[in-house]
Design a protein around this motif. Sequence first.
Motif, PDB file in Angstrom:
ATOM      1  N   PRO A 242      51.809  29.085 -37.095  1.00  0.00           N
ATOM      2  CA  PRO A 242      50.665  29.636 -36.353  1.00  0.00           C
ATOM      3  C   PRO A 242      49.361  28.953 -36.769  1.00  0.00           C
ATOM      4  CG  PRO A 242      52.020  31.380 -37.305  1.00  0.00           C
ATOM      5  CD  PRO A 242      52.491  30.097 -37.914  1.00  0.00           C
ATOM      6  N   THR A 243      48.463  28.810 -35.818  1.00  0.00           N
ATOM      7  CA  THR A 243      47.176  28.173 -36.102  1.00  0.00           C
ATOM      8  C   THR A 243      46.125  29.154 -36.603  1.00  0.00           C
ATOM      9  OG1 THR A 243      47.640  26.452 -34.482  1.00  0.00           O
ATOM     10  CG2 THR A 243      45.342  26.741 -35.133  1.00  0.00           C
ATOM     11  N   PRO A 244      45.944  30.326 -35.968  1.00  0.00           N
ATOM     12  CA  PRO A 244      44.942  31.281 -36.481  1.00  0.00           C
ATOM     13  C   PRO A 244      45.241  31.674 -37.922  1.00  0.00           C
ATOM     14  CG  PRO A 244      45.658  31.903 -34.273  1.00  0.00           C
ATOM     15  CD  PRO A 244      46.579  30.815 -34.734  1.00  0.00           C
ATOM     16  N   ALA A 245      44.203  31.763 -38.722  1.00  0.00           N
ATOM     17  CA  ALA A 245      44.384  32.022 -40.155  1.00  0.00           C
ATOM     18  C   ALA A 245      45.101  33.346 -40.415  1.00  0.00           C
ATOM     19  CB  ALA A 245      43.027  32.002 -40.858  1.00  0.00           C
ATOM     20  N   ALA A 246      44.738  34.397 -39.661  1.00  0.00           N
ATOM     21  CA  ALA A 246      45.350  35.707 -39.890  1.00  0.00           C
ATOM     22  C   ALA A 246      46.843  35.684 -39.566  1.00  0.00           C
ATOM     23  CB  ALA A 246      44.634  36.766 -39.057  1.00  0.00           C
ATOM     24  N   GLU A 247      47.198  35.023 -38.458  1.00  0.00           N
ATOM     25  CA  GLU A 247      48.606  34.942 -38.081  1.00  0.00           C
ATOM     26  C   GLU A 247      49.400  34.105 -39.082  1.00  0.00           C
ATOM     27  OE1 GLU A 247      49.225  33.692 -34.078  1.00  0.00           O
ATOM     28  OE2 GLU A 247      47.666  35.009 -33.266  1.00  0.00           O
ATOM     29  N   LEU A 254      55.645  36.984 -44.608  1.00  0.00           N
ATOM     30  CA  LEU A 254      56.993  37.313 -44.158  1.00  0.00           C
ATOM     31  C   LEU A 254      58.018  36.351 -44.733  1.00  0.00           C
ATOM     32  CD1 LEU A 254      56.404  38.277 -40.411  1.00  0.00           C
ATOM     33  CD2 LEU A 254      56.770  39.802 -42.354  1.00  0.00           C
ATOM     34  N   TRP A 255      57.668  35.048 -44.756  1.00  0.00           N
ATOM     35  CA  TRP A 255      58.609  34.067 -45.319  1.00  0.00           C
ATOM     36  C   TRP A 255      58.825  34.307 -46.806  1.00  0.00           C
ATOM     37  CZ3 TRP A 255      62.438  31.444 -43.917  1.00  0.00           C
ATOM     38  CH2 TRP A 255      62.520  30.858 -42.652  1.00  0.00           C
ATOM     39  N   GLN A 256      57.727  34.573 -47.511  1.00  0.00           N
ATOM     40  CA  GLN A 256      57.864  34.824 -48.944  1.00  0.00           C
ATOM     41  C   GLN A 256      58.655  36.103 -49.190  1.00  0.00           C
ATOM     42  OE1 GLN A 256      53.655  34.555 -50.038  1.00  0.00           O
ATOM     43  NE2 GLN A 256      54.105  32.667 -51.145  1.00  0.00           N
ATOM     44  N   ARG A 257      58.431  37.091 -48.338  1.00  0.00           N
ATOM     45  CA  ARG A 257      59.179  38.342 -48.470  1.00  0.00           C
ATOM     46  C   ARG A 257      60.671  38.111 -48.233  1.00  0.00           C
ATOM     47  NH1 ARG A 257      58.033  43.195 -44.356  1.00  0.00           N
ATOM     48  NH2 ARG A 257      59.545  42.013 -43.101  1.00  0.00           N
ATOM     49  N   GLU A 258      60.985  37.280 -47.200  1.00  0.00           N
ATOM     50  CA  GLU A 258      62.386  37.003 -46.908  1.00  0.00           C
ATOM     51  C   GLU A 258      63.063  36.256 -48.058  1.00  0.00           C
ATOM     52  OE1 GLU A 258      64.328  38.051 -44.276  1.00  0.00           O
ATOM     53  OE2 GLU A 258      62.539  39.301 -44.086  1.00  0.00           O
ATOM     54  N   SER A 259      62.314  35.352 -48.699  1.00  0.00           N
ATOM     55  CA  SER A 259      62.906  34.597 -49.806  1.00  0.00           C
ATOM     56  C   SER A 259      63.161  35.481 -51.023  1.00  0.00           C
ATOM     57  CB  SER A 259      61.992  33.426 -50.189  1.00  0.00           C
ATOM     58  OG  SER A 259      60.758  33.894 -50.697  1.00  0.00           O
ATOM     59  N   ASN A 286      48.990  22.351 -44.249  1.00  0.00           N
ATOM     60  CA  ASN A 286      48.488  22.275 -45.625  1.00  0.00           C
ATOM     61  C   ASN A 286      48.189  23.655 -46.200  1.00  0.00           C
ATOM     62  OD1 ASN A 286      48.650  19.494 -45.973  1.00  0.00           O
ATOM     63  ND2 ASN A 286      46.689  19.138 -44.990  1.00  0.00           N
ATOM     64  N   ARG A 287      47.700  24.564 -45.360  1.00  0.00           N
ATOM     65  CA  ARG A 287      47.447  25.921 -45.850  1.00  0.00           C
ATOM     66  C   ARG A 287      48.762  26.604 -46.227  1.00  0.00           C
ATOM     67  NH1 ARG A 287      44.143  26.747 -41.248  1.00  0.00           N
ATOM     68  NH2 ARG A 287      45.387  28.562 -40.640  1.00  0.00           N
ATOM     69  N   PHE A 288      49.778  26.370 -45.409  1.00  0.00           N
ATOM     70  CA  PHE A 288      51.089  26.962 -45.704  1.00  0.00           C
ATOM     71  C   PHE A 288      51.656  26.396 -47.005  1.00  0.00           C
ATOM     72  CE2 PHE A 288      55.712  27.150 -45.397  1.00  0.00           C
ATOM     73  CZ  PHE A 288      55.922  28.476 -45.022  1.00  0.00           C
ATOM     74  N   LEU A 289      51.587  25.070 -47.154  1.00  0.00           N
ATOM     75  CA  LEU A 289      52.156  24.432 -48.348  1.00  0.00           C
ATOM     76  C   LEU A 289      51.419  24.846 -49.617  1.00  0.00           C
ATOM     77  CD1 LEU A 289      52.750  20.806 -46.983  1.00  0.00           C
ATOM     78  CD2 LEU A 289      54.454  22.594 -47.365  1.00  0.00           C
TER      79      LEU A 289
END
Length: 655
Positions: A242-247, A254-259, A286-289
């Motif tokens: 997602p591009t918007p910062a909040a999304e 959610l990804w960290q929770r799933e892991s 880059n924000r995600f990484l």
Amino acid sequence: MNDANYWLENNEKYLTIVLEWLRLRLQKMAGEQVSDTEIEQAHATMAEVAATEPYPALVSLSRRFGLSQFEQKVLLLCAGMELDTRIASLCAKAQNDSKSPYPTFALALSLFNEPAWDVVSPERPLRYWRLIEINQVGSQPLITSAIKAEERIVNYLKGLNYLDDRLASLVMPVETSVGILPPSQETIVETIIDHLKQANSATHLPIIELLGSDSSSKELIASHTATVFGLQLYRLPSGLLPTPAAELETFLRLWQRESILMPIAIYLDAKEQENSTNKTSASPLNRFLSRYHNLLFLDTYEPTQLNRTSVSFDITKPTAPEQQAAWTNILDTSTNPESPALLASQFNLNLSTIHKNAQLVFNQNITDKNELHTNLWNACLVSTRPQLDNLAQRIDTKATWDDIVLPSEETNLLHQIASQVKQRRQVYENWGFQRRMNRGMGISALFAGESGTGKTMAAEVIAKSLQLNLYRVDLSAVVSKYIGETEKNLRKLFDAAENGGAILFFDEADALFGKRSEVKDSHDRYANIEINYLLQRIESYQGLAILATNMKSSLDTAFLRRLRFIINFPFPGKLERKRMWQKVFPQETPVESLDLERLARLNLTGGSIHNIAINAAFLAAMEGKAVTMQSVLTAARTEFRKLERPINEADFAVI
């Protein structure tokens, strides 16, 4: 009873006990007759089952996310709404609010012992990990807003542990049917495992950057690494972030929770980032990484500027001997012992493609060894085509050695080119030349001559004899006005062609391989950079590249020095023209009384003779007759006018 069934039964037993305890607490708070002894007995039984391994889902979740005892009870209160239909009415009764059956933080603070006010903090696990949802309407206080457990969490507590459906639609599990990796790739897997084990005690794991163009080999290496740690690998294209910062923040949580909930790892395909105009530190990738701290494999062409620790590995396809060994393991070499070596010497394929091509042919139930080899060869040709079809134009090769007419010296050089392509493995590997050479192991040739002298046909003949795809490079798809884009397009082109099964044909090569100029402005400098890149890439290219030009003098001398063959296509003499006229009409074409000696006196190239033959055939077809000297001479006169050549009417008159 297997372990999974035992755990499910134990988990169901635990849920029954904790829900009974919760109902008793709510009934007492609502003013119903409930003794403290009942509550204490239920609590003691609950504590006893909770201490039994394997732990129930609620206990396991609480440990993984660091929930306090009070937060665990709040989560149970929220999930109880979905697990027991009686909880809703009890919550409404306990809160003296028949219109609001959902629990609130206020109810939890009153219901459970040792309440903690920080439970409402967005930094505490319940809210940070999105374990609960808050329905805060308008200016309603947070403490009295309705709360409920997320659907994913409720299902987890019931023993249904699957990937959140908001994420499942964006990813694909990385599955591989390849069992054993070749030694070169197994070594990389072992090195990655060592890095991860050394960093296991650290707060954040390093990003594993997998560099290069072969995503299939990268996925294979990442999957084997993840398997060692008991993890399922999921592939996520970076363009879906997602591009918007909040999304993006929600997506990341959610990804960290799933892991944490599941044994998973991410394979992030970021190759498309190479073409993105948004490569700043604020980009979604880059924000995600920078904020994702679990195991992550990053698929990219080149190292990325990251804001956190990373370890980079260059990933290539298996070596030629390893590919030959893979073919040998798959094929029955007793029926065709030469197939593995022939396939490995021409096609540079990863293990997944080798297995896929072999399975495709095996499904045809072929018994003849020659047919089996031919079908394997064709399957390899087809598998390499999609990588090039978007970068160059494939030529359907039809010309053979019998069709081309050249002087013997030039014809011999063409045969040498074809022979060198066939014997590359013998000379480079078996005879040791590869150990002495870092580059220049490909074959490059220049076809120079006027238009119509047979340069394209010669390329077709070579491709046809070698049973390889021939691709004409479309300069409009390669050359870009944007700085650096031409080099990227050329890199993709050469990388795709090196997979095998392709001959690159640069028509009008002087437009791309022209001389470097004196640097007067930035445009000259970047143009020279493109030529310098081409110089390096054409030398390191390991396939057959053919350059064709009718202006040899316009080519940069550095290219000429790197070419292994230079073949000049002369203007055909009378003898060659006569042979061309003998071969130009197909056997099916009705031809009557052609004077080949007279036609050979027409000073034309092979291309013009071909045009005349086609036009003459159409003239004859319109008249319903066979091709005669009249139709040929009429077509020849038209060709001379097209070429703006002087016309002597006597030359075109029928005698």
